[in-house]
Design an enzyme around this catalytic site. Structure first.
Site, mmCIF file in Angstrom:
data_model
loop_
_atom_site.group_PDB
_atom_site.id
_atom_site.type_symbol
_atom_site.label_atom_id
_atom_site.label_comp_id
_atom_site.label_asym_id
_atom_site.label_seq_id
_atom_site.Cartn_x
_atom_site.Cartn_y
_atom_site.Cartn_z
ATOM 1 C CG HIS A 50 -0.268 0.060 2.539
ATOM 2 N ND1 HIS A 50 -0.163 -1.026 3.381
ATOM 3 C CD2 HIS A 50 0.356 1.082 3.183
ATOM 4 C CE1 HIS A 50 0.490 -0.675 4.472
ATOM 5 N NE2 HIS A 50 0.830 0.595 4.380
HETATM 6 P P1 TYD Z 1 -2.112 -3.638 7.398
HETATM 7 O O1 TYD Z 1 -1.920 -2.177 7.252
HETATM 8 O O2 TYD Z 1 -2.814 -4.351 6.279
HETATM 9 O O3 TYD Z 1 -0.718 -4.357 7.717
HETATM 10 P P2 TYD Z 1 0.596 -4.508 6.806
HETATM 11 O O4 TYD Z 1 0.760 -3.235 6.041
HETATM 12 O O5 TYD Z 1 1.702 -4.743 7.775
HETATM 13 O O6 TYD Z 1 0.409 -5.706 5.913
HETATM 14 O O7 TYD Z 1 -2.886 -3.872 8.746
HETATM 15 C C1 TYD Z 1 -3.318 -5.146 9.175
HETATM 16 C C2 TYD Z 1 -4.597 -4.978 9.988
HETATM 17 O O8 TYD Z 1 -4.350 -4.210 11.186
HETATM 18 C C3 TYD Z 1 -5.690 -4.240 9.237
HETATM 19 O O9 TYD Z 1 -6.924 -4.870 9.555
HETATM 20 C C4 TYD Z 1 -5.688 -2.865 9.808
HETATM 21 C C5 TYD Z 1 -5.201 -3.057 11.236
HETATM 22 N N1 TYD Z 1 -4.414 -1.917 11.774
HETATM 23 C C6 TYD Z 1 -4.928 -1.164 12.813
HETATM 24 O O10 TYD Z 1 -6.044 -1.410 13.310
HETATM 25 N N2 TYD Z 1 -4.181 -0.123 13.294
HETATM 26 C C7 TYD Z 1 -2.967 0.188 12.785
HETATM 27 O O11 TYD Z 1 -2.301 1.143 13.263
HETATM 28 C C8 TYD Z 1 -2.445 -0.603 11.696
HETATM 29 C C9 TYD Z 1 -1.121 -0.299 11.079
HETATM 30 C C10 TYD Z 1 -3.213 -1.648 11.234
#
Ligand code: TYD
Length: 133
Positions: A50
């Site tokens: 992302h």
């Molecule tokens: P995601 O951003 O998809 O993780 P990565 O980029 O490491 O693959 O986040 C995973 C899950 O956690 C998603 O459901 C959103 C949640 N999340 C939060 O609730 N708070 C946060 O600060 C972050 C970064 C993620």
């Protein structure tokens, strides 16, 4: 060249070990509003995938190692993180993926804003479209 900075934190170390302190206003590029960390990740998992519209982050591999692939829509750069005294500073509109996790990898992310799903661009074509504007 993809824009990012590697921040070398001041290490307060002695014969018993090392300490890094990250504090608002000193040695740090923004006010920290949120911290999260990731561990226990499969070696070949690809996380991230992302970009952020506004968010800035400093990413520290506090244990072990992993690779960050950064993409500004034109070029890609791979940054290997394996030093708790180094922070990878990424500003907005950079597509990121991270992978190649060592078994002991712990990635700590310091963020400039609270969690806001509307700040995420999770589709690469959408990312390309937004940066072309
Ligand atoms: P995601 O951003 O998809 O993780 P990565 O980029 O490491 O693959 O986040 C995973 C899950 O956690 C998603 O459901 C959103 C949640 N999340 C939060 O609730 N708070 C946060 O600060 C972050 C970064 C993620």
């Amino acid at each position: 060249m993809v824009k990012y900075d590697l921040l070398n934190f001041t290490v307060r170390g002695d014969h018993t070990g090392n300490l890094v302190a990250l504090e608002k206003g000193t040695d740090f590029p923004f006010d920290i509003k949120r911290v999260y960390y990731i561990w226990g990740t499969d070696k070949n998992a690809i996380r991230g995938r992302h970009a952020h519209r506004k968010l800035e982050q400093v990413i520290v591999c506090t244990s072990g190692s992993c690779d960050f692939i950064l993409d500004d829509g034109h070029e890609r750069a791979t940054v290997h993180l394996d030093n708790p005294a180094v922070g990878l500073h990424i500003k907005s509109n950079i597509w990121r993926e991270f992978t190649n996790f060592s078994p002991d990898c712990v990635v700590m992310v310091l963020a400039s804003e609270h969690y806001d799903e509307s700040d995420y661009i999770r589709d690469y074509q959408q990312f390309k479209m937004e940066i072309a504007k």
